[in-house]
Design an enzyme around this catalytic site. Structure first.
Site, PDB file in Angstrom:
ATOM      1  N   LYS A 103     -22.325  26.850  -8.008  1.00 53.28           N
ATOM      2  CA  LYS A 103     -22.288  28.191  -8.596  1.00 53.28           C
ATOM      3  C   LYS A 103     -23.021  29.246  -7.766  1.00 53.28           C
ATOM      4  O   LYS A 103     -22.881  30.438  -8.013  1.00 53.28           O
ATOM      5  CB  LYS A 103     -22.866  28.165 -10.008  1.00 53.28           C
ATOM      6  CG  LYS A 103     -21.992  27.396 -10.986  1.00 53.28           C
ATOM      7  CD  LYS A 103     -22.536  27.507 -12.391  1.00 53.28           C
ATOM      8  CE  LYS A 103     -21.712  26.661 -13.354  1.00 53.28           C
ATOM      9  NZ  LYS A 103     -22.404  26.464 -14.621  1.00 53.28           N
ATOM     10  N   TYR A 104     -23.817  28.798  -6.800  1.00 53.49           N
ATOM     11  CA  TYR A 104     -24.545  29.774  -5.969  1.00 53.49           C
ATOM     12  C   TYR A 104     -23.604  30.637  -5.131  1.00 53.49           C
ATOM     13  O   TYR A 104     -24.032  31.618  -4.520  1.00 53.49           O
ATOM     14  CB  TYR A 104     -25.568  29.066  -5.067  1.00 53.49           C
ATOM     15  CG  TYR A 104     -26.873  28.747  -5.760  1.00 53.49           C
ATOM     16  CD1 TYR A 104     -26.904  27.954  -6.901  1.00 53.49           C
ATOM     17  CD2 TYR A 104     -28.082  29.223  -5.281  1.00 53.49           C
ATOM     18  CE1 TYR A 104     -28.106  27.656  -7.539  1.00 53.49           C
ATOM     19  CE2 TYR A 104     -29.291  28.928  -5.902  1.00 53.49           C
ATOM     20  CZ  TYR A 104     -29.291  28.140  -7.027  1.00 53.49           C
ATOM     21  OH  TYR A 104     -30.486  27.851  -7.642  1.00 53.49           O
ATOM     22  N   GLY A 213     -45.615  34.922  -3.769  1.00 57.69           N
ATOM     23  CA  GLY A 213     -46.306  34.503  -4.980  1.00 57.69           C
ATOM     24  C   GLY A 213     -47.750  34.071  -4.801  1.00 57.69           C
ATOM     25  O   GLY A 213     -48.489  33.934  -5.777  1.00 57.69           O
ATOM     26  N   GLU A 281     -39.360  23.004   1.438  1.00 58.48           N
ATOM     27  CA  GLU A 281     -40.405  24.035   1.560  1.00 58.48           C
ATOM     28  C   GLU A 281     -41.773  23.383   1.815  1.00 58.48           C
ATOM     29  O   GLU A 281     -42.582  23.902   2.595  1.00 58.48           O
ATOM     30  CB  GLU A 281     -40.443  24.893   0.289  1.00 58.48           C
ATOM     31  CG  GLU A 281     -41.427  26.045   0.362  1.00 58.48           C
ATOM     32  CD  GLU A 281     -41.325  26.959  -0.856  1.00 58.48           C
ATOM     33  OE1 GLU A 281     -40.619  27.978  -0.776  1.00 58.48           O
ATOM     34  OE2 GLU A 281     -41.943  26.643  -1.891  1.00 58.48           O
TER      35      GLU A 281
HETATM   36  C1  LIG Z   1     -37.721  32.234  -2.148  1.00 65.18           C
HETATM   37  C2  LIG Z   1     -37.972  30.852  -1.719  1.00 65.18           C
HETATM   38  O1  LIG Z   1     -38.746  30.608  -0.836  1.00 65.18           O
HETATM   39  N1  LIG Z   1     -37.249  29.900  -2.340  1.00 65.18           N
HETATM   40  C3  LIG Z   1     -37.474  28.492  -2.193  1.00 65.18           C
HETATM   41  C4  LIG Z   1     -37.860  27.899  -3.523  1.00 65.18           C
HETATM   42  O2  LIG Z   1     -37.051  28.044  -4.662  1.00 65.18           O
HETATM   43  P1  LIG Z   1     -35.764  28.827  -5.198  1.00 65.18           P
HETATM   44  O3  LIG Z   1     -35.864  28.892  -6.654  1.00 65.18           O
HETATM   45  O4  LIG Z   1     -35.577  30.114  -4.507  1.00 65.18           O
HETATM   46  O5  LIG Z   1     -34.576  27.815  -4.780  1.00 65.18           O
HETATM   47  P2  LIG Z   1     -33.034  28.082  -4.945  1.00 65.18           P
HETATM   48  O6  LIG Z   1     -32.570  27.700  -6.288  1.00 65.18           O
HETATM   49  O7  LIG Z   1     -32.716  29.446  -4.490  1.00 65.18           O
HETATM   50  O8  LIG Z   1     -32.456  27.035  -3.893  1.00 65.18           O
HETATM   51  C5  LIG Z   1     -32.596  27.248  -2.510  1.00 65.18           C
HETATM   52  C6  LIG Z   1     -31.235  27.563  -1.844  1.00 65.18           C
HETATM   53  O9  LIG Z   1     -30.425  26.383  -1.831  1.00 65.18           O
HETATM   54  C7  LIG Z   1     -29.069  26.735  -2.011  1.00 65.18           C
HETATM   55  N2  LIG Z   1     -28.565  26.154  -3.267  1.00 65.18           N
HETATM   56  C8  LIG Z   1     -29.403  25.629  -4.188  1.00 65.18           C
HETATM   57  C9  LIG Z   1     -28.900  25.058  -5.339  1.00 65.18           C
HETATM   58  C10 LIG Z   1     -27.523  25.025  -5.573  1.00 65.18           C
HETATM   59  O10 LIG Z   1     -26.995  24.543  -6.579  1.00 65.18           O
HETATM   60  N3  LIG Z   1     -26.712  25.575  -4.617  1.00 65.18           N
HETATM   61  C11 LIG Z   1     -27.190  26.131  -3.484  1.00 65.18           C
HETATM   62  O11 LIG Z   1     -26.420  26.632  -2.665  1.00 65.18           O
HETATM   63  C12 LIG Z   1     -29.013  28.269  -2.049  1.00 65.18           C
HETATM   64  O12 LIG Z   1     -28.828  28.754  -0.759  1.00 65.18           O
HETATM   65  C13 LIG Z   1     -30.392  28.616  -2.553  1.00 65.18           C
HETATM   66  O13 LIG Z   1     -30.732  29.951  -2.239  1.00 65.18           O
HETATM   67  O14 LIG Z   1     -38.073  26.499  -3.368  1.00 65.18           O
HETATM   68  C14 LIG Z   1     -36.968  25.762  -2.917  1.00 65.18           C
HETATM   69  C15 LIG Z   1     -37.441  24.351  -2.831  1.00 65.18           C
HETATM   70  O15 LIG Z   1     -36.425  23.486  -3.082  1.00 65.18           O
HETATM   71  C16 LIG Z   1     -36.483  26.287  -1.581  1.00 65.18           C
HETATM   72  O16 LIG Z   1     -37.445  26.020  -0.573  1.00 65.18           O
HETATM   73  C17 LIG Z   1     -36.241  27.774  -1.672  1.00 65.18           C
HETATM   74  O17 LIG Z   1     -35.869  28.260  -0.398  1.00 65.18           O
END
Ligand SMILES: CC(=O)N[C@H]1[C@@H](OP(=O)(O)OP(=O)(O)OC[C@H]2O[C@@H](n3ccc(=O)[nH]c3=O)[C@H](O)[C@@H]2O)O[C@H](CO)[C@H](O)[C@@H]1O
Ligand SMILES: [Mn+2]
Length: 331
Positions: A103-104, A213, A281
């Site tokens: 869904k992203y 953060g 991360e």
């Molecule tokens: C702003 C920031 O630093 N965000 C980090 C944070 O949480 P976030 O909550 O920002 O993680 P997130 O849900 O955005 O996932 C990271 C990235 O993985 C990809 N994605 C993820 C899930 C999915 O179903 N489909 C998909 O395409 C997408 O590009 C997304 O932007 O911690 C994560 C640890 O796992 C990653 O290190 C993220 O980079």
């Protein structure tokens, strides 16, 4: 008498011819000199007209250098016109990776459209979109010199795996596609938009972004992986900053080594049944502790929409959108 006249005429003609040749030669050289002077004047005008630098005046509310003397990039610490003029003649290519799995994919349109407005405008940019839904990649008009390539990847039912597997896919992309074509690469989260310039000021060997953060917190509060059994472990009392998994980059070979190392460590952890607190991360943070970044980007380069702006944040360049995790993640 006619003979003498004939000789005199030939001599005069010869001298005239020599004079003409000499004139042409001199005027040509003069033109070359002139055009050279004009060119260097133009270059001077392009590159050398900017505000006088100072080492006693500037921002005093933030720290713009790390203890290992890497710049920390904040608004007001650099001249964007000057930096662009330094990098333009180098004819650089910047790659960006972005993952839109499941869904992203819904975030991709805004990401790409805002990247057109703010990300390395005027430079050669190649965006690599990794997705399991290639048919849903939106058509976004890109400026000359900019292009997009779709890289199909399998779906996954765990978001942690999608996020962490990025390191492996970035490593492979660099090995198989980018070597010899690309100078710099940035790896970015898709659930984000650009709101301000992100350009040549961000270029460096190994580039990390400080997480919005935690930058005012004690290091003991950083959410590093704290289990010594993990290869992402950071001991109490260690660590410089808490960096984002959502944005990092640098020279191709530096990012290759980072991605390869994080992938190996992630896989070694998995073999003994460990998944680091914040997946890749956490591994990135461990890597940056051991291998100091040569340039650090302030939280201007990855803010979060839900956070109100702190006074030291004069501009937000890239920011994570507010999302409902339950709606968009597969687990
Ligand atoms: C702003 C920031 O630093 N965000 C980090 C944070 O949480 P976030 O909550 O920002 O993680 P997130 O849900 O955005 O996932 C990271 C990235 O993985 C990809 N994605 C993820 C899930 C999915 O179903 N489909 C998909 O395409 C997408 O590009 C997304 O932007 O911690 C994560 C640890 O796992 C990653 O290190 C993220 O980079
Ligand atoms: Mn994210």
């Amino acid at each position: 008498m006619p003979l003498i006249n004939g000789k005199a005429v030939t001599a005069v003609l010869l001298i005239a011819l020599l004079l003409v040749i000499l004139y042409c030669y001199v005027s040509q050289s003069y033109r070359v000199v002139l055009s050279f002077q004009e060119k260097s004047k133009a270059t001077e005008d392009d590159t050398l007209r900017y505000k006088q630098p100072s080492i006693v005046q500037g921002r005093t509310d933030v720290v713009a250098v790390t203890p290992w003397l890497a710049p920390v990039v904040w608004e007001g610490t650099f001249d964007s016109g000057l930096l662009d003029s330094i990098y333009r003649p180098k004819n650089i290519t910047v790659a960006a990776t972005v993952f839109a799995v499941g869904k992203y994919i819904m975030f991709l349109k805004d990401f790409l459209e805002t990247a057109e407005k703010y990300f390395f405008v005027g430079f050669r940019v190649h965006v690599y979109v990794f997705t399991d839904r290639p048919n849903e990649v939106p058509q976004v008009k890109m400026a000359a010199g900019r292009q997009l390539t779709v890289m199909p990847v399998p779906s996954s039912n765990r978001w942690q795996e999608i996020s962490a597997r990025r390191m492996e896919l970035i490593q492979t992309l660099i090995e198989k596609k980018l070597r010899n074509h690309t100078d710099y690469i940035f790896c970015l989260d898709v659930d984000s938009k650009f709101h301000g310039r992100w350009g040549t000021e961000s270029l460096g060997g190994l580039v990390a972004v400080i997480h919005p953060g935690y930058y005012r917190n004690e290091r003991s509060k950083f959410p590093y992986e704290r289990r010594p059994a993990s290869r992402a472990y950071v001991a109490p009392g260690e660590g410089d900053f808490y960096y984002c998994g959502g944005a990092f980059g640098g020279l191709l070979q530096e990012v290759h080594l980072l991605a390869k190392t994080c992938r190996q460590n992630f896989e070694a952890d998995a073999k003994v049944g460990i998944e680091a607190a914040w997946q890749e991360e956490s591994h990135l943070n461990r890597y940056m502790w051991i291998n100091k970044p040569s340039k650090v980007l302030s939280p201007e380069y990855l803010w979060q929409d839900f956070k109100s702006k702190n006074p030291e944040i004069q501009i937000i360049r890239f920011s994570g959108v507010v999302k409902n995790y339950a709606d968009i993640r597969p687990n």
